[in-house]
Design a protein around this motif. Structure first.
Motif, PDB file in Angstrom:
ATOM      1  N   ALA A 142       0.819  -1.211   0.000  1.00  0.00           N
ATOM      2  CA  ALA A 142       0.000   0.000   0.000  1.00  0.00           C
ATOM      3  C   ALA A 142       0.855   1.264   0.000  1.00  0.00           C
ATOM      4  O   ALA A 142       0.399   2.325  -0.439  1.00  0.00           O
ATOM      5  N   LEU A 143       2.085   1.173   0.489  1.00  0.00           N
ATOM      6  CA  LEU A 143       2.959   2.344   0.503  1.00  0.00           C
ATOM      7  C   LEU A 143       3.225   2.840  -0.917  1.00  0.00           C
ATOM      8  O   LEU A 143       3.324   4.044  -1.151  1.00  0.00           O
ATOM      9  N   VAL A 144       3.333   1.905  -1.853  1.00  0.00           N
ATOM     10  CA  VAL A 144       3.528   2.276  -3.255  1.00  0.00           C
ATOM     11  C   VAL A 144       2.194   2.517  -3.945  1.00  0.00           C
ATOM     12  O   VAL A 144       2.037   3.474  -4.717  1.00  0.00           O
ATOM     13  N   ARG A 145       1.223   1.643  -3.678  1.00  0.00           N
ATOM     14  CA  ARG A 145      -0.087   1.808  -4.321  1.00  0.00           C
ATOM     15  C   ARG A 145      -0.689   3.168  -3.998  1.00  0.00           C
ATOM     16  O   ARG A 145      -1.467   3.717  -4.789  1.00  0.00           O
ATOM     17  N   GLY A 146      -0.349   3.713  -2.845  1.00  0.00           N
ATOM     18  CA  GLY A 146      -0.903   5.006  -2.455  1.00  0.00           C
ATOM     19  C   GLY A 146      -0.400   6.173  -3.278  1.00  0.00           C
ATOM     20  O   GLY A 146      -1.035   7.228  -3.315  1.00  0.00           O
ATOM     21  N   VAL A 147       0.755   6.011  -3.956  1.00  0.00           N
ATOM     22  CA  VAL A 147       1.283   7.103  -4.785  1.00  0.00           C
ATOM     23  C   VAL A 147       1.217   6.771  -6.269  1.00  0.00           C
ATOM     24  O   VAL A 147       1.439   7.650  -7.110  1.00  0.00           O
ATOM     25  N   GLN A 148       0.898   5.535  -6.610  1.00  0.00           N
ATOM     26  CA  GLN A 148       0.803   5.128  -8.017  1.00  0.00           C
ATOM     27  C   GLN A 148      -0.480   5.665  -8.630  1.00  0.00           C
ATOM     28  O   GLN A 148      -1.560   5.513  -8.050  1.00  0.00           O
TER      29      GLN A 148
END
Length: 480
Positions: A142-148
């Protein structure tokens, strides 16, 4: 009247748990399946070729790798993906959907560094110096999905339409779409209202988005081909990637996987959905996770279930249940949505990770049916490489991995039982048994014409059967 000339008609296959929009998006992403990209070098080359045709800063995504089938027998790392591009954020999903690998620019955009703590229910893999390797497990994704950036709505619509047409060509007339955010729910609804949805969809909304944002339960909605009356939650990870929550350690490891939430939070989320009058569908694979979910169901309903209308309690996958857990599930009225083709497509990874003591209870279809449970079958595409229901039928009977290894052969079932799970069982789990799943007066005319009778063909040759025609509501929607 249609003269079949020796062909066979069956109810439309009902894939009770398939990520339809992701199956469609995969047609546009980098194909990382072992058959296409058998090595890390091949993965790097595939992303490099895609990056060469896109502006710097464009996010690149692919899915389908399995470290157990790569020539290097390891996960790719950010260093590998950096060789593909240092100017495009890259997200590479493992086939299970519970692990991603990202390159350095994606880590930087997400603010992930050596000092970033592991989130609850997740893990950031680190090297000997404590630096992130690029491998993110479970809630750490989610740390990446949140900025993708999210896909454009038109792209989502086309992905759903393309994947729906693929399903119709395989005789699938209804799918359960497990776990979509509020925006994607609206896309499905809009397609249905506009008459553009290719097949029936039982849409399961999420109360926690892939980026970790908590969302309210949706309003119950009934369209023409689609409905929304279910929420999908997670309690643990995946078995093929070794993140499902077990009671004993994985083979050759000291850990037991990753529960997604503390028990109290899981109980709270399940109660929030159930009290809103919605069906609760919870992903639970490991034996520990199944216990946590059953405990939550019991505390939620306070004993034997008296559900109203089409409200149900579902466990998605139910990969390693004990006999006692199956009995508890039966007493609570819990229904199961499970995936026989996992045994073929992911079975070698299961055997790699599972301790010997748990192999006899790996996706125990015989025990599930004998316990009197309502069991539905599904593909979980694109987790597996082939969503053909005939592969599911074959896998439920043969119970052998891609390399031919047996997996708890005593849990095999008959083709007729498997076919019922793909039709009658899936309709019941979706609350649609009054309309779908049988060839009978009063049922919808969702039909599939097969070139041969799956009950008569030798099980080893089931995949030779062809879908000749598919009908939805009595209308021909596919013809070979």
């Amino acid at each position: 009247r249609i003269a079949l000339a020796g062909m066979t008609v069956i109810p439309g296959f009902h894939d009770a748990h398939q990520h339809l929009w992701k199956e469609g998006m995969l047609l546009r992403q980098v194909n990382a399946r072992p058959a296409v990209a058998p090595s890390i070098e091949a993965l790097v080359q595939a992303f490099a070729e895609r990056a060469a045709h896109l502006p710097s800063g464009t996010w690149l995504e692919g899915r389908g790798y399995d470290e157990n089938q790569l020539l290097e027998h390891r996960h790719p790392t950010r260093a590998d993906l950096d060789r593909a591009s240092s100017h495009h954020p890259i997200v590479l999903g493992r086939t299970c959907g519970h692990i991603i690998v990202v390159n350095s620019i994606a880590l930087r955009l997400a603010g992930i560094g050596a000092s970033t703590p592991d989130p609850v229910g997740g893990q950031i893999d680190r090297d000997d110096r404590g630096e992130p390797t690029g491998v993110l497990r479970e809630t750490a994704m989610a740390l990446v999905r949140g900025v993708q950036p999210l896909p454009a709505e038109a792209e989502l619509q086309q992905a759903i339409i393309d994947a729906g047409r693929k399903c119709l060509a395989l005789g699938i007339t209804c799918i359960g779409e497990p776990g979509v955010d509020a925006r994607t729910v609206e896309v499905y609804q809009r397609l249905d209202l506009e008459g553009r949805l290719p097949l029936r969809c039982d849409i399961m909304a999420m109360t926690i988005s892939p980026s970790g944002v908590r969302q309210p339960p949706p309003a119950i909605w009934q369209g023409h081909l689609a409905k929304v009356d279910t929420c999908k939650l997670f309690s643990d990870g995946g078995l093929s990637g070794g993140t499902a929550a077990l009671r004993i350690p994985y083979r050759g490891r000291h850990d037991c996987g990753l529960p997604r939430f503390p028990a109290a939070q899981l109980n709270e989320e399940i109660a929030r959905v159930f009290n809103a009058g919605l069906t609760v569908a919870v992903h639970a694979i490991g034996d520990l996770a199944i216990d946590l979910v059953l405990d939550a169901f019991e505390s939620c309903v306070g004993g034997p279930v008296r559900l109203s209308g089409t409200q149900r309690l579902r466990i998605e996958h139910c990969g390693l249940p004990t006999a006692g857990q199956l009995a508890r599930a039966r007493a609570l009225g819990v229904m199961l949505a499970t995936q026989p083709a996992f045994l073929y497509d992911l079975g070698d990874s299961f055997l790699h990770h599972l301790p010997d003591a748990l192999i006899p209870q790996c996706y125990p279809f015989r025990a599930m049916l004998d316990a009197g449970l309502t069991v539905s079958f599904s593909s979980d595409g694109p987790v597996i490489s082939d969503i053909n229901p005939l592969l599911g039928l074959r896998s439920a009977v043969l119970r052998r991995s891609r390399t031919g290894k047996p997996i708890a052969l005593e849990q095999r079932i008959e083709v007729a039982e498997a076919l019922s799970c793909f039709t009658v069982g899936s309709a019941a789990v979706a609350g649609l048994e009054h309309r779908l799943g049988r060839l009978a007066p009063g049922q919808e005319a969702d039909l599939v014409v097969l070139s041969a009778d799956p009950l008569q063909v030798p099980v080893e040759r089931l995949l030779e059967i062809k879908v000749v025609q598919t009908f939805l509501e009595g209308r021909p929607v596919y013809e070979s």
